[in-house]
Design a protein around this motif. Structure first.
Motif, PDB file in Angstrom:
ATOM      1  N   ALA A  63      68.285 -65.369  42.116  1.00 32.79           N
ATOM      2  CA  ALA A  63      67.605 -65.145  40.842  1.00 32.79           C
ATOM      3  C   ALA A  63      68.594 -65.146  39.687  1.00 32.79           C
ATOM      4  N   ILE A  64      69.743 -64.539  39.908  1.00 36.96           N
ATOM      5  CA  ILE A  64      70.796 -64.456  38.888  1.00 36.96           C
ATOM      6  C   ILE A  64      71.407 -65.824  38.628  1.00 36.96           C
ATOM      7  N   LYS A  65      71.717 -66.542  39.685  1.00 39.48           N
ATOM      8  CA  LYS A  65      72.364 -67.858  39.556  1.00 39.48           C
ATOM      9  C   LYS A  65      71.463 -68.860  38.840  1.00 39.48           C
ATOM     10  N   LEU A  66      70.176 -68.792  39.084  1.00 39.75           N
ATOM     11  CA  LEU A  66      69.239 -69.728  38.464  1.00 39.75           C
ATOM     12  C   LEU A  66      69.047 -69.486  36.968  1.00 39.75           C
ATOM     13  N   ASP A  67      69.464 -68.337  36.488  1.00 40.36           N
ATOM     14  CA  ASP A  67      69.145 -67.927  35.111  1.00 40.36           C
ATOM     15  C   ASP A  67      70.399 -67.523  34.333  1.00 40.36           C
ATOM     16  N   PRO A  68      71.286 -68.483  34.047  1.00 38.27           N
ATOM     17  CA  PRO A  68      72.542 -68.141  33.365  1.00 38.27           C
ATOM     18  C   PRO A  68      72.378 -67.589  31.952  1.00 38.27           C
ATOM     19  N   ASP A  69      71.262 -67.933  31.295  1.00 33.23           N
ATOM     20  CA  ASP A  69      71.071 -67.537  29.891  1.00 33.23           C
ATOM     21  C   ASP A  69      70.064 -66.400  29.706  1.00 33.23           C
ATOM     22  N   TYR A  70      69.742 -65.702  30.792  1.00 34.68           N
ATOM     23  CA  TYR A  70      68.828 -64.554  30.722  1.00 34.68           C
ATOM     24  C   TYR A  70      67.462 -64.904  30.125  1.00 34.68           C
ATOM     25  N   LYS A  71      66.909 -66.035  30.573  1.00 38.79           N
ATOM     26  CA  LYS A  71      65.590 -66.467  30.113  1.00 38.79           C
ATOM     27  C   LYS A  71      64.490 -66.112  31.109  1.00 38.79           C
ATOM     28  N   ALA A  72      64.887 -65.652  32.300  1.00 36.17           N
ATOM     29  CA  ALA A  72      63.896 -65.394  33.349  1.00 36.17           C
ATOM     30  C   ALA A  72      64.177 -64.056  34.022  1.00 36.17           C
ATOM     31  N   GLY A  73      64.481 -64.084  35.324  1.00 34.48           N
ATOM     32  CA  GLY A  73      64.573 -62.838  36.083  1.00 34.48           C
ATOM     33  C   GLY A  73      65.958 -62.219  36.202  1.00 34.48           C
ATOM     34  N   ARG A  74      66.949 -62.786  35.527  1.00 36.77           N
ATOM     35  CA  ARG A  74      68.322 -62.337  35.748  1.00 36.77           C
ATOM     36  C   ARG A  74      68.555 -60.860  35.418  1.00 36.77           C
ATOM     37  N   LYS A  75      68.094 -60.428  34.255  1.00 30.65           N
ATOM     38  CA  LYS A  75      68.346 -59.042  33.848  1.00 30.65           C
ATOM     39  C   LYS A  75      67.772 -58.056  34.863  1.00 30.65           C
ATOM     40  N   ARG A  76      66.531 -58.279  35.257  1.00 33.12           N
ATOM     41  CA  ARG A  76      65.903 -57.401  36.238  1.00 33.12           C
ATOM     42  C   ARG A  76      66.604 -57.494  37.587  1.00 33.12           C
ATOM     43  N   ALA A  77      67.026 -58.690  37.941  1.00 29.89           N
ATOM     44  CA  ALA A  77      67.707 -58.895  39.225  1.00 29.89           C
ATOM     45  C   ALA A  77      69.036 -58.146  39.259  1.00 29.89           C
ATOM     46  N   GLU A  78      69.772 -58.200  38.173  1.00 31.00           N
ATOM     47  CA  GLU A  78      71.061 -57.497  38.119  1.00 31.00           C
ATOM     48  C   GLU A  78      70.846 -55.991  38.217  1.00 31.00           C
ATOM     49  N   GLU A  79      69.822 -55.494  37.537  1.00 32.68           N
ATOM     50  CA  GLU A  79      69.543 -54.050  37.574  1.00 32.68           C
ATOM     51  C   GLU A  79      69.132 -53.611  38.980  1.00 32.68           C
ATOM     52  N   LEU A  80      68.298 -54.396  39.631  1.00 31.89           N
ATOM     53  CA  LEU A  80      67.842 -54.053  40.973  1.00 31.89           C
ATOM     54  C   LEU A  80      68.985 -54.175  41.987  1.00 31.89           C
ATOM     55  N   LYS A  81      69.828 -55.157  41.801  1.00 30.90           N
ATOM     56  CA  LYS A  81      70.960 -55.340  42.708  1.00 30.90           C
ATOM     57  C   LYS A  81      71.878 -54.122  42.694  1.00 30.90           C
ATOM     58  N   LEU A  82      72.113 -53.587  41.502  1.00 29.78           N
ATOM     59  CA  LEU A  82      72.937 -52.389  41.374  1.00 29.78           C
ATOM     60  C   LEU A  82      72.332 -51.213  42.139  1.00 29.78           C
ATOM     61  N   LYS A  83      71.022 -51.067  42.064  1.00 28.75           N
ATOM     62  CA  LYS A  83      70.335 -49.969  42.760  1.00 28.75           C
ATOM     63  C   LYS A  83      70.418 -50.145  44.275  1.00 28.75           C
ATOM     64  N   LEU A  84      70.234 -51.377  44.738  1.00 22.87           N
ATOM     65  CA  LEU A  84      70.225 -51.620  46.180  1.00 22.87           C
ATOM     66  C   LEU A  84      71.621 -51.512  46.801  1.00 22.87           C
ATOM     67  N   GLU A  85      72.634 -51.760  45.999  1.00 19.04           N
ATOM     68  CA  GLU A  85      74.009 -51.724  46.528  1.00 19.04           C
ATOM     69  C   GLU A  85      74.582 -50.316  46.569  1.00 19.04           C
ATOM     70  N   LYS A  86      73.902 -49.372  45.916  1.00 19.82           N
ATOM     71  CA  LYS A  86      74.395 -47.987  45.917  1.00 19.82           C
ATOM     72  C   LYS A  86      74.186 -47.340  47.278  1.00 19.82           C
TER      73      LYS A  86
END
Length: 243
Positions: A220-243
């Motif tokens: 999701a992050i790789k597909l959206d380099p300019d934060y036009k789609a799911g990147r922001k949410r994906a980065e936030e969720l990734k941080l939660k899941l990696e904790k």
């Protein structure tokens, strides 16, 4: 009901559906509110100058995006856009002259618009009616377009817990889109897949699915380099899941 509305995916031309998708892409899934306000004025002006079929659909969709992203955050200015979207798309849906390859888009956004009317008016019975429309769109067009399942899943994931019989679609629909994308690389575009991979991970937060969820979030992050789609949410969720 018009004969045209009984058409199924098998009777539609995939290449024509994709061509129409490109004509509508700039009015679908707009998350930047400043961009959305500008696009709303632009599409309304285009429609006034040339109220052709594609501009009618574009207007219906931009009204949907306005209702989704602006109406719930203002007291008056953007109220009523969900109903305007539903009415605009319904007139096209019920017309016997509507180009058949437009139907996957019209039917899907029409169902979603009705769910937004339900949210704005607090009329819960409209949620059931919206899902009847969604299910019809999925049955007819999901083999040729990602939209019926994408929008049904998107609505389902945001329903209150007591709509549990409909919330199940959130897990089901995004998985189905991923399956189809793996078989046909151009089934959905990068923007939709970025949202879809994030949504799948959001629905599968348990340890059992952790590795797959993180893989999809990276996509999701790789597909959206300019934060036009799911990147922001994906980065936030990734941080939660990696904790």
């Amino acid at each position: 009901m018009a004969i045209i509305n009984s058409l199924t995916a098998q009777q539609l031309d995939f290449s024509k559906v994709k061509k129409i998708e490109h004509q509508l892409d700039d009015v679908m899934e707009i998350i930047d509110t400043a961009e959305l306000k500008t696009k709303l004025k632009e599409v309304e002006q285009e429609f006034l100058q040339d109220p052709n079929e594609i501009n009618k659909v574009r207007l219906g969709i931009i009204y949907h995006e306005t209702a989704l992203n602006l109406s719930f955050f203002t007291k008056k200015e953007y109220k009523g856009y969900a109903k305007k979207s539903f009415d605009q798309l319904s007139s096209l849906f019920n017309s016997q002259t509507t180009t058949k390859e437009l139907l996957p888009f019209i039917a899907s956004y029409r169902a979603s618009a009705l769910s937004l009317v339900a949210a704005e008016t607090k009329k819960l019975k409209l949620v059931g009616e919206a899902f009847t429309l969604f299910n019809d769109a999925v049955n007819k067009y999901a083999d040729i377009s990602y939209l019926p399942e994408f929008l049904r899943g998107s609505v389902a994931e945001n329903l209150p817990w007591f709509f549990f019989s409909k919330r199940k679609y959130a897990k089901q629909d995004f998985q189905l889109i991923i399956n189809k994308q793996e078989k046909k690389a151009n089934f959905a575009n990068w923007k939709v897949m970025s949202f879809t991979y994030w949504a799948w991970a959001n629905q599968h937060r348990g340890k059992k699915y952790r590795n797959q969820a993180l893989t999809y979030l990276d996509k999701a992050i790789k597909l959206d380099p300019d934060y036009k789609a799911g990147r922001k949410r994906a980065e936030e969720l990734k941080l939660k899941l990696e904790k």
